[in-house]
Every structure is written in structure tokens, then in C-alpha cells.
Design a protein around this motif. Structure first.
Motif, mmCIF file in Angstrom:
data_model
loop_
_atom_site.group_PDB
_atom_site.id
_atom_site.type_symbol
_atom_site.label_atom_id
_atom_site.label_comp_id
_atom_site.label_asym_id
_atom_site.label_seq_id
_atom_site.Cartn_x
_atom_site.Cartn_y
_atom_site.Cartn_z
ATOM 1 N N GLU A 23 0.742 -1.182 0.087
ATOM 2 C CA GLU A 23 0.241 0.172 0.056
ATOM 3 C C GLU A 23 0.941 1.512 0.253
ATOM 4 O OE1 GLU A 23 -1.795 0.673 3.509
ATOM 5 O OE2 GLU A 23 -3.967 2.086 2.511
ATOM 6 N N GLY A 24 1.856 1.559 0.718
ATOM 7 C CA GLY A 24 2.821 2.358 0.814
ATOM 8 C C GLY A 24 3.954 2.909 -0.322
ATOM 9 N N ALA A 25 4.475 2.115 -0.390
ATOM 10 C CA ALA A 25 5.273 1.754 -2.051
ATOM 11 C C ALA A 25 4.993 2.772 -2.659
ATOM 12 C CB ALA A 25 5.575 0.258 -2.272
ATOM 13 N N PRO A 26 4.031 2.498 -3.273
ATOM 14 C CA PRO A 26 3.697 2.909 -4.017
ATOM 15 C C PRO A 26 3.956 4.955 -4.306
ATOM 16 C CG PRO A 26 1.944 1.651 -4.936
ATOM 17 C CD PRO A 26 2.939 1.777 -3.146
ATOM 18 N N TYR A 27 3.315 5.891 -3.288
ATOM 19 C CA TYR A 27 3.627 6.642 -2.416
ATOM 20 C C TYR A 27 4.761 7.446 -2.037
ATOM 21 C CZ TYR A 27 -1.246 6.110 -1.597
ATOM 22 O OH TYR A 27 -2.930 6.337 -1.959
ATOM 23 N N LEU A 28 5.786 6.094 -1.310
ATOM 24 C CA LEU A 28 6.678 6.271 -1.697
ATOM 25 C C LEU A 28 7.782 6.795 -3.000
ATOM 26 C CD1 LEU A 28 8.850 6.327 0.546
ATOM 27 C CD2 LEU A 28 9.607 3.905 -0.237
ATOM 28 N N LEU A 29 7.469 5.709 -4.029
ATOM 29 C CA LEU A 29 7.310 6.771 -5.475
ATOM 30 C C LEU A 29 7.483 7.284 -5.984
ATOM 31 C CD1 LEU A 29 9.698 4.974 -7.906
ATOM 32 C CD2 LEU A 29 6.952 4.114 -8.212
ATOM 33 N N ALA A 75 5.474 9.705 1.019
ATOM 34 C CA ALA A 75 5.590 10.517 0.106
ATOM 35 C C ALA A 75 6.018 11.883 0.546
ATOM 36 C CB ALA A 75 4.674 10.779 -0.576
ATOM 37 N N VAL A 76 5.847 13.040 1.472
ATOM 38 C CA VAL A 76 6.204 13.902 1.830
ATOM 39 C C VAL A 76 7.851 13.873 2.636
ATOM 40 C CG1 VAL A 76 5.254 13.686 4.286
ATOM 41 C CG2 VAL A 76 4.859 16.081 2.840
ATOM 42 N N VAL A 77 8.373 13.121 3.145
ATOM 43 C CA VAL A 77 9.662 13.007 3.819
ATOM 44 C C VAL A 77 11.155 12.901 2.761
ATOM 45 C CG1 VAL A 77 10.801 11.401 5.371
ATOM 46 C CG2 VAL A 77 8.869 11.251 5.962
ATOM 47 N N PRO A 78 10.802 12.122 1.568
ATOM 48 C CA PRO A 78 11.559 12.824 0.754
ATOM 49 C C PRO A 78 11.568 14.184 -0.002
ATOM 50 C CG PRO A 78 10.476 10.679 -0.403
ATOM 51 C CD PRO A 78 9.875 11.601 1.406
ATOM 52 N N ILE A 79 10.342 14.107 -0.076
ATOM 53 C CA ILE A 79 10.060 15.589 -0.833
ATOM 54 C C ILE A 79 10.364 17.074 0.052
ATOM 55 C CG2 ILE A 79 8.658 17.275 -1.221
ATOM 56 C CD1 ILE A 79 6.418 14.901 -2.193
ATOM 57 N N ILE A 80 10.019 16.440 1.610
ATOM 58 C CA ILE A 80 10.408 17.635 2.218
ATOM 59 C C ILE A 80 12.263 17.569 2.969
ATOM 60 C CG2 ILE A 80 10.696 16.489 4.459
ATOM 61 C CD1 ILE A 80 8.607 19.749 3.858
ATOM 62 N N ILE A 185 16.404 4.650 -2.667
ATOM 63 C CA ILE A 185 17.140 3.624 -1.736
ATOM 64 C C ILE A 185 17.204 4.297 -0.438
ATOM 65 C CG2 ILE A 185 19.180 2.771 -2.094
ATOM 66 C CD1 ILE A 185 18.493 1.760 -4.862
ATOM 67 N N ASP A 186 17.487 5.044 -0.029
ATOM 68 C CA ASP A 186 17.915 6.487 0.806
ATOM 69 C C ASP A 186 16.411 5.963 1.790
ATOM 70 O OD1 ASP A 186 20.002 7.331 0.720
ATOM 71 O OD2 ASP A 186 20.360 8.791 -0.145
ATOM 72 N N THR A 187 14.891 6.542 1.420
ATOM 73 C CA THR A 187 14.190 6.643 2.200
ATOM 74 C C THR A 187 13.947 5.219 2.565
ATOM 75 O OG1 THR A 187 13.688 8.201 1.003
ATOM 76 C CG2 THR A 187 11.934 7.652 2.578
ATOM 77 N N GLY A 188 13.799 4.423 0.934
ATOM 78 C CA GLY A 188 12.991 2.506 1.636
ATOM 79 C C GLY A 188 13.506 1.668 2.675
ATOM 80 N N LYS A 189 15.144 2.228 2.593
ATOM 81 C CA LYS A 189 15.519 1.585 3.837
ATOM 82 C C LYS A 189 14.689 1.583 5.325
ATOM 83 C CE LYS A 189 20.257 3.673 4.369
ATOM 84 N NZ LYS A 189 20.770 3.871 3.609
ATOM 85 N N TYR A 190 14.565 3.144 5.524
ATOM 86 C CA TYR A 190 14.052 3.017 6.551
ATOM 87 C C TYR A 190 12.602 2.859 6.675
ATOM 88 C CZ TYR A 190 18.102 5.378 7.508
ATOM 89 O OH TYR A 190 19.610 5.269 7.376
ATOM 90 N N ALA A 277 14.150 10.082 11.048
ATOM 91 C CA ALA A 277 15.156 9.696 11.362
ATOM 92 C C ALA A 277 16.111 10.014 10.115
ATOM 93 C CB ALA A 277 15.483 8.793 12.046
ATOM 94 N N THR A 278 15.604 10.254 8.595
ATOM 95 C CA THR A 278 16.838 10.028 7.601
ATOM 96 C C THR A 278 16.657 11.828 6.993
ATOM 97 O OG1 THR A 278 14.801 10.369 5.955
ATOM 98 C CG2 THR A 278 16.056 8.731 6.194
#
Lengths: 306, 286
Positions: A23-29, A75-80, A185-190, A277-278
Motif C-alpha cells: 500500500e505504501g510503496a507507490p506513495y514512496l515512489l 511521500a512527504v519525507v523525501p520531498i521535504i 533507496i535512502d528512504t526505502g530502507k527506513y 530520522a533521515t
């Protein structure tokens, strides 16, 4: 005995793990692709030009950016992270990060749908209003802290990522693709670590009879329902676009508890603890979690007096 | 032009924490990152193509389509990056120019091992113990939400059509979750449902509050498997009670009764026939 029974708790953990991950992976991408595009196309300092110079109006606008760029909390974490590197003030970045998963049209529609028969307009207005209030308040408080005590070193000094001089569109696109891949990859591992912890709690702790009995026995009391449901939101780590359906169908729990769940969950949960924490220093993430717990609890408790 | 590209290369190399354009080690790192995207993309596509996604994500909304789009997106991102990496210009790209094994082992352990292990080992349904724990949590009589703006002109024909028409035996097959929710519907909907002969399938469990009674239960998901909740309906069956077996699947045929005197109002299924059946392929209902 079925295969599922043979695997027992292990199979249950994998079930919940895959459920949240798929459910979350599409938003992460989506978040990492937007992050890559921001890095390649958004000139450094542009955001500062558009935001008002005074802090409070700037925070109030940052809290509404989710209406323009509606993303969930994954999705907001890598954007921010990328926007901070591009010069977005920390206070505005934090306000956007906390508000965007709530103050956006997708969440408004899903909350309205989920609370059919339970005063949906009031619930939508309250959720978005309280979420906005909490996000702007947090941004105002954090804006008074030294940036170096809040952000990680590589976010404070983005190692030259922030500005490039590309001649051709293809160069920009290739850079965007590469940055998107690295961010994924940076965000995905967390993200994976957070999902795994949430799946463990979900299938091994929350199903314990004592936990269930506590919900049944004390769920209708505001003073218990509010912290209890915030704790539930922390452990379940659901997506903000759909969590309203869970809150609406949770039986025997006071409405204030459901509201606390809806406001606190998109701002803080197990996978977000790891994802934050990233960007932020660990001590700050812990303080943010505790502060949000207190602030959301207090505001929803006051809201329950309506 | 060349100078411009060189400047960009230097900036990127700086961004990578290295002072030189991309090296052989850096390309290995890029290839591994591309490999991670390929594995994730392929796994997402596997779940969608094999329809295993049905066990994990709800049909409502577009969760299953998002799984497909994510799989395609990840593969595309991997292909684009591979193209740039192997292209003639061999542009430097962000990332460490010196290949370090330890961080990549960590990335592999975190991003690949749990996802692949879950894909290979997940039974695609929850265990009986989990199911039972959820049923026990949900079986307490709690009020259901009464919907506002309820329909007052609901016909029997409309209900039959919504349930997919009459089946071969002339019954209306209703999802257990719909039977469970019936008490929260309008009087018109309840009356329509009560006038029909209904077929309902679920797993038999002892009523946690009254071990002499049986309930049919199913797990219901709203968004994903992690939010599974049990719904159960008490079954009133005057026939041979020895037919019941804990945690076995049964099909019941009978009528629904809503006891309006009882608070909270709940549906009870008055079964005329109870038959053991095989477990359905998809464990969840919505």
C-alpha cells in the motif's frame, strides 16, 4: 492444518508487512520522483521568494501547501528533505511535512466518505482544522530552535546538491531520475524497517486479549480514548489517505479518540519515526513525537468539549 | 559546453563526497541501486499479475492499480538509470564514487531480504489463531453507526440486483460483512433483506460470550491486510448441531432477522440449512 496455521505468527507478520508495504510503496515512489524533479528543476531560493518574510504568514501558507501538492506521509519525507536542501526555511518545511498528509483534498474526501452517518462535514472540518493548527504551532515552535540542532548534517549542508547548471533538458531529466533512485533507496530502507516494526506490533501485540479488553472497557472515556487511540495510530502506521475508514469503523471508542487518531497518525507513527530520522537528529525526532502526542492530545481533549 | 558539463560533473562528484568524476566503483554502486529497483518493481508486478494482491489490498479505491503502476514505475526508473549509466556519454551521477561493500550489504539486508522473504513465505492468509483473536475482539455487542439520509424506497428487486442476482439455487448470496452491517441500514433495506432467502458463507466460531451458540465470521479489510477486523453474525440453527466444527467453513441458507427490541440492534441469521464448504480462495471481504 492449513499452511497459514503451520506458519502461525510468522505468517501473520508477513501478511501485515506485505499489506502495508504494497500500500505504501507507490506513495514512496511518487515522493521520490517528485523529490528528484525538485532537485533538477527547482532553483534554490525560489521558495523563499514566494513565501512571506514574516514567520507566521509564511507558516500559515506552508500549512496549506498540501492543497496544491497533496501527498501522504510516506511521500512527504523525501520531498521535504529536498525542499529543505533547496532553501525552504525549517519552520515552513516542518509545517508542510506535518500538515500535508492531513490538509489535502484526498484526505478530506476519504474522511467524508468514511464518516457517513457520523456527521461527516464536522469530522472533515475538525480533522483538517486541528491538523492545520497543530502543524502551524509546531512550525512556530521549531522555528525558534537552531537549525543545526534539528537537522542532520547532510541536510543542513547539502553537499552541493542544491544547485546545478544544466544546459539541456535531458541532463536535468537524467539527474532527476538518478536522484529519484537514490532517494527511493535512502528512504526505502527506513520505510521497510518501520513497516516491519509496525507489522510486528500489529499482529503480535494489538491482538492480545488484554489490549482488546482495554479498548472495550475504557474506549468510551475521553481521557483514555485519546492517548489510547494515538498509541494505536503510532503502532498501526496506516496511510493518511485511508486511515479514516479504520477510525470510523472502530467500535466502542469515543469520537475524541477517533479524532486524535486521525490527527496524530499522519504526523507520527512507527514507520515515520524511522523515516524522520533521515532528516532530523534522533533527539529531535523523540522530542517531536512526545510534543505531538501532548499537543494533539490536549487539542482533541478541548475539541471534545464542543 | 564541455566546460559546463565538467562543472556539473564536479558538482555531482562533490555531492557524492568524491573529488573526481564517476569511477568504476561508483558504477557498481549505481548498478546495485538499479538492481534494487528492478527487484522491487518485479515483485510488485508479480503481486498484481498473480492476483496475490487481492489478499493484501482492498478492491475499493485504486490500491491494486497503484501496485501495478508502482511496479511499472520502478522498472521504468531502473531502465532509465541503466540507460544513462551505460550511455555513450557516461555522465557522472550522484552516489558514492568509491564502492563500499558494507553499506550495500546493509541495503540488501534491509530492502531485499524482508520483501523477498515475505513474498516467498507469506501464506496469503492470516493464521487461525489470529482470526480467532480478532473474532473475540469484535464479538462484543457494540452499536453500529446508523446512516443518515437513508433510503426509504428500497425495493427487493434492487437488493437482489445489488447482490448479483439470484444464484442457481434461487437464493441471494450476501457477503457476511453486508449481513453484519444490515442493522445500520434503513427500515426499507432491512425489510427487503428480511423477505429474501439468503446464502451466507463464513468460518464457524463459538460465540465468545455464549459457547453454546455459533457464529459465522470473516475478516474484513478496509485498505490493506494490516487493518483486518473480524465481523461475525450469530447463527440460529435448530437442526443437527453436531455439524458445526470450530474454525471450519460453512455455507448457510436461511433468513436474516433484526431484533429491534435488542440494543444495540444486531442481525441474526436463522439458518434452515448448514453445509460444510471449502475455504474460499480470498480470505477477506470488504
Amino acid at each position: 492444518m492449513s499452511h497459514a496455521s503451520a506458519l502461525g505468527p510468522e505468517g501473520d507478520v508477513w501478511m501485515a508487512f506485505l499489506g502495508i508495504l504494497l500500500e505504501g510503496a507507490p506513495y514512496l515512489l511518487l515522493g521520490t520522483v517528485i523529490s528528484g524533479l525538485i532537485d533538477a528543476f527547482l532553483p534554490r531560493g525560489l521558495l523563499e521568494k514566494f513565501l512571506p518574510r514574516q514567520r507566521v504568514p509564511a507558516l500559515m501558507i506552508a500549512g496549506l501547501l498540501g492543497l496544491v501538492l497533496p501527498v501522504c506521509e510516506c511521500a512527504v519525507v523525501p520531498i521535504i528533505r529536498r525542499l529543505l536542501a533547496k532553501g525552504l526555511p525549517l519552520s515552513c518545511g516542518l509545517t508542510y511535512m506535518l500538515a500535508a498528509p492531513i490538509v489535502n483534498p484526498i484526505v478530506a474526501v476519504s474522511t467524508w466518505s468514511a464518516f457517513q452517518g457520523q456527521d461527516p462535514w464536522w469530522m472533515v472540518g475538525s480533522r483538517l482544522g486541528l491538523g492545520y493548527l497543530v502543524a502551524v504551532s509546531c512550525g512556530w515552535i521549531v522555528g525558534r530552535l537552531p537549525v543545526k540542532k534539528v537537522l542532520l548534517e547532510n541536510v543542513v549542508s547539502p553537499l552541493g546538491f542544491a544547485e546545478h547548471s544544466f544546459q539541456r533538458l535531458s541532463d536535468r531529466l537524467s539527474h532527476a531520475a538518478t536522484m529519484a533512485m537514490h532517494d527511493f533507496i535512502d528512504t526505502g530502507k527506513y520505510f521497510v524497517i518501520g513497516v516491519l516494526i509496525a507489522a510486528l506490533f500489529n499482529t503480535q501485540v494489538l491482538v492480545q486479549p488484554s489490549v482488546q479488553e482495554a479498548v472495550i472497557n475504557y474506549g468510551a472515556m475521553d481521557a483514555i480514548a485519546i492517548p489510547g487511540m494515538m498509541l494505536m495510530a503510532l503502532l498501526l502506521s496506516l496511510c493518511s489517505t485511508t486511515d479514516a475508514f479504520i477510525a470510523a469503523s472502530t467500535q466502542g471508542v469515543a469520537l475524541s479518540g477517533k479524532m486524535a487518531f486521525l490527527v496524530f497518525g499522519p504526523m507520527m507513527d512507527l514507520k515515520l519515526l524511522v523515516l524522520y530520522a533521515t532528516i532530523f537528529q534522533r533527539g529531535f525526532v523523540a522530542r517531536l513525537a512526545i510534543g505531538l502526542f501532548g499537543l494533539v492530545g490536549m487539542i482533541t481533549y478541548i475539541w471534545s468539549w464542543r | 559546453m564541455n566546460r559546463q558539463i565538467t562543472t556539473t560533473e564536479d558538482e555531482l562528484a562533490c555531492a557524492c563526497g568524491a573529488r573526481h568524476p564517476m569511477t568504476h566503483g561508483g558504477r557498481i554502486g549505481q548498478l546495485l541501486a538499479i538492481g534494487v529497483l528492478f527487484i522491487w518493481g518485479a515483485t510488485m508486478l508479480h503481486f498484481h499479475h498473480s492476483q496475490r494482491v487481492e489478499h493484501y489490498l482492498a478492491a475499493r479505491g485504486s490500491f491494486r492499480e497503484q501496485c501495478l503502476i508502482c511496479g511499472v514505475g520502478l522498472i521504468m526508473l531502473a531502465v532509465i538509470n541503466l540507460g544513462f549509466l551505460l550511455g555513450k556519454k557516461r555522465r557522472p551521477v550522484a552516489g558514492s564514487n568509491r564502492f563500499k561493500l558494507a553499506p550495500w550489504l546493509a541495503i540488501f539486508a534491509i530492502m531485499i531480504v524482508p520483501f523477498v522473504a515475505a513474498t516467498l513465505r507469506s501464506p496469503d492468509r492470516f493464521s487461525d489463531e489470529f482470526f480467532l483473536a480478532k473474532v473475540h475482539a469484535a464479538a462484543f455487542p457494540v452499536p453500529l453507526a446508523h446512516e443518515k439520509n437513508q433510503r426509504v424506497d428500497f425495493s427487493v428487486e434492487e437488493l437482489v440486483r445489488l447482490c448479483g442476482g439470484l444464484n442457481a439455487e434461487g437464493h441471494v448470496a450476501m457477503k457476511l460483512s453486508d449481513v453484519y452491517q444490515l442493522a445500520s441500514q434503513s427500515r426499507a433495506v432491512i425489510d427487503a433483506a428480511q423477505s429474501l432467502k439468503i446464502e451466507m458463507t463464513g468460518m464457524a466460531v463459538h460465540d465468545p460470550q455464549d459457547p453454546t451458540c455459533w457464529r459465522l465470521s470473516r475478516l474484513m479489510i478496509t485498505c490493506c491486510a494490516a487493518d483486518a477486523q473480524a465481523v461475525s453474525v450469530p447463527v440460529d440453527f435448530s437442526g443437527d448441531r453436531s455439524v458445526w466444527q470450530q474454525l471450519s467453513w460453512f455455507k448457510t441458507i436461511g433468513t436474516i432477522q433484526i431484533d429491534s427490541q435488542r440494543q444495540p440492534q444486531m442481525a441474526t441469521f436463522r439458518a434452515e440449512r448448514v453445509e460444510p464448504v471449502a475455504a474460499p480462495e480470498v480470505w477477506n471481504v470488504e
